[in-house]
Structures are given as C-alpha cells and as structure tokens.
Design an enzyme around this catalytic site. Structure first.
Site, PDB file in Angstrom:
ATOM      1  N   GLY A  16      38.063  73.362-115.927  1.00 43.18           N
ATOM      2  CA  GLY A  16      36.654  73.041-115.773  1.00 43.18           C
ATOM      3  C   GLY A  16      36.081  73.693-114.534  1.00 43.18           C
ATOM      4  O   GLY A  16      36.814  74.153-113.658  1.00 43.18           O
ATOM      5  N   CYS A  17      34.757  73.711-114.456  1.00 47.90           N
ATOM      6  CA  CYS A  17      34.096  74.384-113.330  1.00 47.90           C
ATOM      7  C   CYS A  17      34.342  73.632-112.022  1.00 47.90           C
ATOM      8  O   CYS A  17      34.830  74.217-111.048  1.00 47.90           O
ATOM      9  CB  CYS A  17      32.606  74.542-113.628  1.00 47.90           C
ATOM     10  SG  CYS A  17      31.800  73.041-114.236  1.00 47.90           S
ATOM     11  N   TYR A  18      34.030  72.344-111.990  1.00 43.99           N
ATOM     12  CA  TYR A  18      34.294  71.581-110.764  1.00 43.99           C
ATOM     13  C   TYR A  18      35.785  71.616-110.399  1.00 43.99           C
ATOM     14  O   TYR A  18      36.134  71.845-109.238  1.00 43.99           O
ATOM     15  CB  TYR A  18      33.865  70.120-110.934  1.00 43.99           C
ATOM     16  CG  TYR A  18      32.374  69.846-110.928  1.00 43.99           C
ATOM     17  CD1 TYR A  18      31.572  70.206-109.858  1.00 43.99           C
ATOM     18  CD2 TYR A  18      31.777  69.166-111.988  1.00 43.99           C
ATOM     19  CE1 TYR A  18      30.210  69.905-109.838  1.00 43.99           C
ATOM     20  CE2 TYR A  18      30.415  68.865-111.976  1.00 43.99           C
ATOM     21  CZ  TYR A  18      29.637  69.238-110.896  1.00 43.99           C
ATOM     22  OH  TYR A  18      28.297  68.925-110.882  1.00 43.99           O
TER      23      TYR A  18
END
Lengths: 345, 345, 345, 345
Positions: C148-150
């Site tokens: 995921g991005c985070y």
C-alpha cells in the site's frame, strides 16, 4: 552533444534539466548562474539530488564554448541580448528561451520590454523557433528565438484557420489563461500563494509583451498586418496555458470542413493533437508533455469560430519546444527525448 | 419574518443559512430535504453545530405555509417547477434560485433544460430577480426567478454599455470562468478533486443553459434580439465567477467616457463597484460578499471594449442576491444583512 | 514481454500505462475493464490519444494468458482475490496492486477489509513486494502483493531504525498525510473538489486498513509484535504522501549516528534518498518519480526521533513499485524504465 | 470605542478590519503603516473600496492616543517591543498580535526570536491572551500578548487532558499543519505559489518559535516543566491550522470519560466545540470563524490519546481572539461581533 544552460536557478532551467536527462543525444554540460556560482544545483533543487547535480558556474564565454556544443538561455528579459553575442561570435549555437530575439523590430522590443534591444547584426541571425511552422529555417539556424508560452498556444491554435482564407482577420480575440509558473521563480505579490490561491485575476490588459510577438507571427503567416485583442488571466494552478480564441469567418462553412482543415494541417506534426468534434482539451491532458491539444467549436448562428488550445507552458511553451528545435537542427526525429506522456491525474 | 428553505443539503441552501443567520429581520424556518428528512442539519454540515441546527423535514406545503412567511428554493432544475405552484396557490411568496422560472419561453426551457416546463399560469408570475435592474418589479412580486450565476455577472457587466447605444450588438463574446461550487454538491467526475485540481477545462461550448437566459435579458434591455458567443471554463477554485466580455463599439469614444457611463449607471447601486481605469477585479476581492466588481479596458486600435466582472457565485450569484431581493420586496434597505466584507486572503 | 492490466479505468491503471510506455522491455498488452469493455482507452483518458489507445476488454483468463506474459491488477479491494486464482492456475505471474494478498492472516483481512478473503492456497504464494526489503523473495515470486501507499512510506522510513535495536518499539506514532488521488477515481463526497480544496481533514482514526499491513511488516522485521498509532489526513493536493513518524530511542545516540544508520542501510538502494542533517523532504520533490526521500530529526532533550518520508503515492506507492518488482523478478536493473526525474514545479 | 491598528498592510491587519467592521462597539480609528504612510488602504486591498478606506499614517504615539481608545499591533516580531512602551506610558491599552510579549523569559525570547527583548518593566504588564483560559486576568489587563496561531490550537486541544492528571506529561507530541497565510504577506520562496501548490513540506523541526510558548503554557497549567515534540508542516491552502496531538495516559480510562472531560471543560466556552465520539473536525469547518473545534480518539490498545484541534489561523489564531479579548476587557459578551458562521464550501 553537450549543452550548457545559462540561468541555472529558474524554472526554465530546471525543466531543461528534467527533459535533457532523458534525451539520448544531449548531455547536460555547464550550468551557469552568476548569482549562485559555486553552489551545487541541488542546493536550490533538492529533488535532483543523486540524479544530476552540477556545480553552478559564472558566465565565461570561452569556457562555455570549449566544453559545450550548444547553449540554452533560460534567463529573464534583457540578459541574453547581452550574453548571446559573445557566444555567437565564438561560433556556438544558441537557443534563447527569453523574448530578447523574438521581435524583428528593435523599436517594438524596446517599447514592450523596456530593455535596450540587441544590435541588429545579431538580431538578424535569430530564427523564430515555432517548431511546427518554421522547421525548414530552424534546421540551419545558429540562433533560435524560442517562442513565448502564450504565443505558442495562440499561433498553433489559429494559424490553420488564418491561412485558410476563411477568417475575418479583424476579429481575432484571444482570451488566455496561465498557471503561475509562467511568471518564473522570482518573488512578487502576484506569485504569493495566499494571493493567488482561490483567486482568478486578469492582468496586463493591452500591455502584455506577447502581443507584438503574436501579431508578428500572424502577419508573417497571412501577409496582412493584424491587430489582436489579447487578455491574460492568472489561474490558481502551477502549470498550463489555455487560449480560448474567437474569430468570425467570412464564408459559410461547416464544422466538418473546419475540423478537416486542422487535421490536414497537423497531419504530420506529432505534437499537435486535434480533438474530434465536440471534444475540448483540458490543460491537465498535456501536463508535463510537449503536446499542444486543440479543440474547435463553430457556431453557425454567429458564423464565429471558437478555438481552444492548451499546452504545458514549461514544456511546449519553453524547454520542450527548445529541445524539439535542437532535434530539428540536428536532423534527429523531432520527438527524440520528448516522448513524455502527460501525467494524469 | 420566517423563511423556509427547500433543498436543504445543497450549497445554495447552506449559503442561505450562513447569510440569513446574520440578517436582522429574517429567521430560518422550515428546512426541507426529502432525501434527508428527519436528520439534523449538522449531520451533513458539522460546521453548523451549536449555531443553527434544524431538523430536516419532508416537503409539506400546508405546514410550510403555516410556519413560514417566505420560501426559498435551492433545488436542482426541474424541482421548483413542480413544488412552487402548490405554494403560490396557498399565497406564500417564493424565491427560486434554480432556472425553472427564468425563461419566459416554455419551448426554450424545455430545449435547454430537458425538463417539462411549468405551466404558463405560474410562469407568468415570475419576475426575473436581477436586483440592480429590476428592483421596481421585484418590489411587488410573488415569485422571484433568481438569476443564474453567470447571467448575473454577464448582465451587470454589459447592460450599461448595451443601453448606451454605443455597442455593436452582433459582436458580444462572453468568456466565462467559474469555480467548482457552481456545479453543486452532487457527485460527478467533473467535480472530482484529482480531475479538477491543477487543471483548466472548457465545457458545454454552445450548449450551456445560461445562454438563453443572458440573451433574453439583453433583448429585454436593448429591444433587439441578441445572439451571444458564450464559453464556460472550470477553474480549480471553489468559489468565484469571472466574465471577460468583448464587444465592438460603433462610434469613437474615449476610455473616460466609458468609465463615466458605468459609474453613472451604478451610482446608487451599493453592490456594484466599478474599478478605476487600468484596474481589474479579481474573484477573491468579492469572496464571501454580495459585490459585483467591474473593470473596463477600451482599445482604440480595434475600437473594442473588454469588460471584466466578478462575483462570488454562491452570494451575488445565488443566495446573496436572493436575500437582496427579499430586502427589496419588503422595502428594507437592499444591503440589510448583506454587509459582508470580502474575506481576504 | 507483454503485460496485461486488469482494472483499466482507474488511476493505478493509467499510471501503469504512463510508466510502461517508457519501459524498454515491457509492452502494454490486454487492458481489462469489465464495465467499459469495447471502449477505447482514450474515451476515459483523452490525454492518451495518439500515444497508446487499446480497446478495453472483458476479463477472459484464457485470452489474457495467451497474449500476455504478466498481469497487473489495479482493481479495488475484493476483486483480485477472485480473479488472481484462475490466472495463477494457468501459470502466469501476477502483480496485485490492491490489498487482497498483503495480509497473511485471513481473519485480519476479513476484519479490516470487510471482504471474503482468498483461500490460503493462493494467499501462501504471495510475496510482499516492498522492493528495497524483500528483493530476494521477489526474484522468484509468482504473485506479488504490491504494498500500500502509506505502508511503503512508513516501512521505508522506519525499518532502518527498527532493525538497529535502538528503538523503543512501543512508542511508534505515524502521522500520515495523503493527496486525494490515493482514494482513486471513484466518486464520493471526500473527493469532491469543493469539500477538499482549502481543507485539511483527518479520517479513519484507528480504522485504516493499512494499520495491520504496517504492523505485520514491522513484526517481520523486528521479530516482535508491534502496535502502532496511525492517523491519516487528506491534504488538498492530488499526489503525494508524507509520513511524519515519531519514536523514542532507548539509548543515548547522536544525530550523526542516526544519519549513518540510514545512509548505510540505503547505500545500494537507488530509489531511497536520505537527506542530509537538517534537511527535510517535501512531497513535490518526488512528484512523478519512484523515489522515497527521507529526513531525520533527533531531539536529545526528549530522546525522541522524528522521521519524515515522502513518496508519490501513484508511483513508489503503487505503479512504480509494481514495475520495480517486475524488474527484480526478471533480473533487470531495478531502475529500468523508472528513471523519471521529479517534475518540479 | 475607537481602535488603532499598527501594521496596516499585513494579513493580521486586514483581518482585524474585516472583523471590526461588523463589531457593534468598536470603530476603526488610526491605521498605521510607516512604509505606506499617505496611501489609501484600498491601494493595497482593493476589496475594501467603498467599504472602509482610511489613509495610512506614520506612527505617532501622541496622535494615536488622542484619537483612539485602544491599539492593536499586527506587526512582525521585533516591532511591538519597541512601539508598545511609548503607548503604555501614555496610558492606552494595547493588544499585541506578535510574539514580542508572549514569553516571560527574556532569554528565551532572544534565543528563539533573535531580537532584542523588551525591558522587563513592560514585559511584566503583559497578560497572555488565551481567552478561554485566562479570562479573569484579561479583564483587567493593560497589555495583551495575543497567543500565536499554533499555540492557540495546541493549548485549547490539550489543556483539558493535561489538567485531568491522566496524562503522562513526558509523551506529548504535536504534529501541526498550517495554511500559508500564517507566514504573512511578505515575499519568500516558501510562500511562492509554484513551490507550495501540490506540495506538503515540514519545516523548522525543533526550531519553531512557538515551542517555548506552548511549553510555557503547559507548565503554567500543570505546574510541571514540560518538553514537547513539535513538528510544523506547510499545507497547500490559504487558511487553517490543524494540530494532531498524541500523548499517553497513565491510567485506564474509557473514551466516554475523555469525551466527558472535554465537554465539561468547555461547557461555557461558546467558541470551543467538542465533536462527538468518532467525529473529527476539518479546517474548513471553522473557516472565517472564531471557533476552535476538537475531536478525540482514544486507543485502548496503546493507552494513547489522539486529540485533533482546528482553527482559522487568522481568526481564532490572531485577529478574532484579539477582539474576543477586547470583549472580555470591556465586560461585553465575548461573542460580540464575532458570530461569523464558517464559510462552507
């Protein structure tokens, strides 16, 4: 081939670096900034750390000519008129992104730019670098006057219809809108975030220095002196220019015919994309790329044509077109190193 | 005086609440939202917690008339044409912020709005609520068709010159730009943040439903049928409309004369501010307020006038003008409760 | 090598197209969108006209495997868990940009994602594709669960200090901020321009589905179960993630030592740039690129370390890392086709 | 009552004008700007044309005291320390929006602000104007040190829990985010639109001058010296501050108990709104208003509390709180003239 950049801390310069880094035949050579000589490029632009990080140098024409094959000027008005001559004298080719060599009339330059014009000896060498229109002359040029951002969008948008003989040349109105990066990295209230954000403002009505540049091009293309109405607006965004342009047609035509005129005109021009009927380009659809996208709307009720053209002001409106011109000058495919896909969203 | 709001969860409604809360003579009455009946207002708008927080109700004409003295409609097209008649029948005054009652021609309405028009019995009661121009008729109206946002900016910007007999009525071009809130709180790709931010796009060329509204007003004011060219653009900001308008003059005049025409025309209109020569208004200079600011540029080379007008689309372009009309209807000073200073920055 | 994309109309997909178009060894193959099958790609994304414009197809596993060597999933949660198995069964390698294969615990997946988890037979094949950390496993993987991005920004920012044994593992706080594109192209009030612009909001406190993903990685890297505090904020910008992270150190150290730990750790990782002492990265400094930039601040008064990491959520946080993983899987230099310079300004 | 404003061309000043214009008991008196003396206010702020348009004057303490009952300072650091003393000597009350009188320790002031501190004779008169906390002292003050924007949001967000004896005072982390207007109208690269737009950056880690101000307040309220971790971020928006704050609790409590502590604490404070459990405020929900909205999240897994507080930095963080203090000093209802509803969207 090695290319120097003069004006190393501005947005034009940083964009040249971004584009040249991906170009297969051009290498970044000397980067000149008199105000920051001795500093590393990344001190002003940390995003270039570990990628490309030359030491900025003071302007030294001998050294520049020894170590480079080409020079880009990304300097404010009034600088290249002084610094280009010593370089041309040494036989190196120059691409000037500023307005100093664009107007053939010294009087016009002085009146609009409020700087002393360059001597005509040098001015006469300058070829106006609107790539899609003047490729033949660009091929053999020693000095390119790279077009302004607004004039690029305006000229590519209108030249096909102006050359068609369908247009009433006295009715040209250009309502132009630009993001803030066009004004450069210098500090002023009109680039202050809190003044610009959530705001739309018109500026320099009847007084923008791109007016004579556009009129000169239109005259060159039609053979007639042309007076335009030109309004510029500052839009709360960083990049992007849109020109919404209006003119009356002097004959009955159909929308299809107009679409056809534009498609034909740009048939072999990879960086100009004519949208299909009823579709209009948005600035984000060219973001970060060298495209100029054009949309057309003809209103039979008024016999008036609306043309919308968009570019990224820092690419097709500055650094991208400069590199496109270098490609043309060197006989390379004009898309070389410029095949950036618009970044969306 | 108690005022009901129909359409309680949209931006028009929330702005009516913001303004009415400061009005000395109007109290917020029933707030109707069929889709959210039973919910507290602050569930959709937490910023109103502890300030004003009515329970949303379903539409019930009897109840509305019993408990209110006035009804505002802040509903999408096609709603008020159905809901206004039962209220008018019961004798309550209505202010409609939608387009349902603005066009006098049912055919035009149907053709541009794609909704069934209201019956002419009711349509005939509607007074077009452009406050600065039609105050006399507004005073005695039972039903106000509150003008659209673009038409307000366009009409206030052009009417003085159109009525001067100086204008060539065949040359009117309106290049209009709007923030995103004008499209309301509904969901669509054209209000998606990532599609709009850092983007400028033209839309609905030749197809915007405000075209017939503007043309109708111009015809009313000049006595001539008028065909305009009207282009709308979406600007990456929330509030604000700017109309940049062009027209040719059919006589030689001076800039001073034109400034004079406008200053005279709006001498007693507190919400219209004509900028001095060479100054042009920005949208942020009217943010949150009921002002319409106007700037003028005359180009003697082309005999063409450029007029720039700006408003906050949710205030002078919607809720603010609605309240201004209520002030006029009640004989109060038209500025009552509307003395909001633009919020800057 | 030909690569298919499943989920052809979302932002992940469009970014894969932008990046793959510049990749020397990967060609865009089948693009699948069940909802838009039959349409040209450019109908949704006119910026790709004349560049790359495949016809969108319905999902057909046999056809996909015949015509492609690799499949990217850029689909919403709950889709790839159903569509990956038939492809894996046919022997084609898959890179999943969604969260469906990231959590090793089916219960955790179901509890945070509210979808039925994939069967463990397939889940066991998934390798977590955090390129800088798990390159060895990625080399031989058939199925990559792209982070995921985070979690990418958080893990790259904290792993060096977590593995140093200097950190108090009970004190990890991650204050995360993201642009709006991370939420995709779907419509919701939280991506409505007028709601987001000029606004900063916190969301999903204690409830974000990236919490278990980050905790799983931290446990893998430290051997201890770890509970983090994680707050996400929506920032009015399109692209970019910043994680500002806090943790206490359990020994006296100097700022120099910490800088050294990070520099050493990422010495051979070209996409991670550790800023020098006192310098902190901004999201725009990685815009459009695959970099993760990290800044460090140690406060001896509190013995607390602040780590700031930034990425472009659509590149290093999605499509860029996916391609980096394909590079690793194929034994190519991991930078192949990813040498995009951040676009600035 | 007439109030002078010193620092007439900055954002603090313009916001004082906006708010005072709606105040029933305060009239705008002398407006001082040494750099623009003689100019009309509207030359810098055309949005005030026709509304309020004083001539800017040079600083003249005798004249100011003759013609005004009160003086606001909206000047940069280092100015009011010089100009307040001659006014206090003449017996007029002063409200200082700058940081010159906030720190009781001259050494701290000099060390953080790099200006010469004011003499202690005058410093001792200053009352820290955090309205909700120090109303009793404010009532009789001659000189108000109006709190900084970050300290207002931080202190209102944390004081209830700090005073509850539940908090571990060594664990306070404040992750603060601000719009650009907080930095004022001065020109710098960090307020240049193209550098800030589509960008998020951290700045002044461990070095922000609001650190000692916050620590001083927390020490005053708890009786213990407190060291905080404080990170500031610049968000691409004009107005708004959010503080996301973390601290560990030293006892087992429930979310309900914490909500109760905050609700009780602010029961009679109309400008502080505590959101209900699970709801978190966004900056736009206080835009243009004097509210401070607070949201709470307690994580029982880690025994850690997250507090989110938002204000409009120019209202509750500057001009609004200054007027609230004047209301308190005069025995008026503290909401007088400040009942602005947040502008949304």
């Amino acid at each position: 081939m090695k290319a120097a950049i003069i004006g190393g801390t501005g947005y034009g310069s940083i964009e040249l670096v971004r584009l040249m880094k991906k170009h297969p035949h051009i290498e970044i050579g000397t980067v000149v900034s008199n105000s920051h000589a001795g500093a590393k490029f990344s001190e002003n632009y940390p995003q270039l750390s570990n990628i490309v990080d030359p030491i900025l140098e003071a302007f030294n024409p001998d050294r520049i000519c020894q170590e480079n094959d080409l020079v880009f000027f990304a300097t404010p008005s009034g600088v290249s008129s002084k610094l280009v001559p010593p370089l041309l004298d040494r036989g190196i080719k120059c691409i000037d992104l500023s307005g100093d060599f664009r107007l053939r009339s010294s009087e016009e330059y002085e009146s609009w730019y409020k700087h002393t014009p360059v001597s005509e000896d040098y001015l006469n060498h300058a070829i106006y670098g609107l790539s899609e229109i003047y490729a033949e002359k660009i091929k053999t040029a020693n000095l390119i006057a790279n077009p302004g951002c607004y004039p690029t969008a305006a000229a590519l948008g209108l030249i096909p219809i102006l050359k068609s003989n369908l247009a009433d040349l006295n009715t040209i109105i250009i309502d132009a809108k630009s993001g803030v990066s066009g004004a450069g990295r210098g500090l002023s209230l009109t680039s202050h975030y809190a003044e610009i954000n959530e705001n739309l403002k018109a500026y320099k009505l009847g007084a923008h220095q791109h007016i004579p540049e556009i009129e000169q091009t239109f005259q060159d293309e039609t053979g007639h002196p042309i007076t335009i109405t030109f309004t510029t607006h500052l839009v709360p965004m960083t990049r992007g220019i849109m020109c919404t342009m209006y003119l009356s047609l002097n004959e009955n035509v159909t929308t299809d015919e107009i679409q056809q005129i534009y498609s034909e005109f740009y048939k072999y021009k990879p960086f100009v994309r004519v949208r299909s009927q009823g579709a209009f380009p948005a600035t984000k659809e060219v973001l970060g790329s060298n495209y100029c996208d054009i949309g057309l709307h003809f209103d039979a009720r008024t016999n008036r044509l609306t043309v919308i053209s968009v570019i990224d002001n820092l690419v097709k409106g500055a650094a991208g077109q400069a590199i496109q011109n270098v490609n043309i000058m060197n006989g390379w495919d004009e898309q070389t190193g410029l095949e950036f896909i618009p970044m969306y969203p």
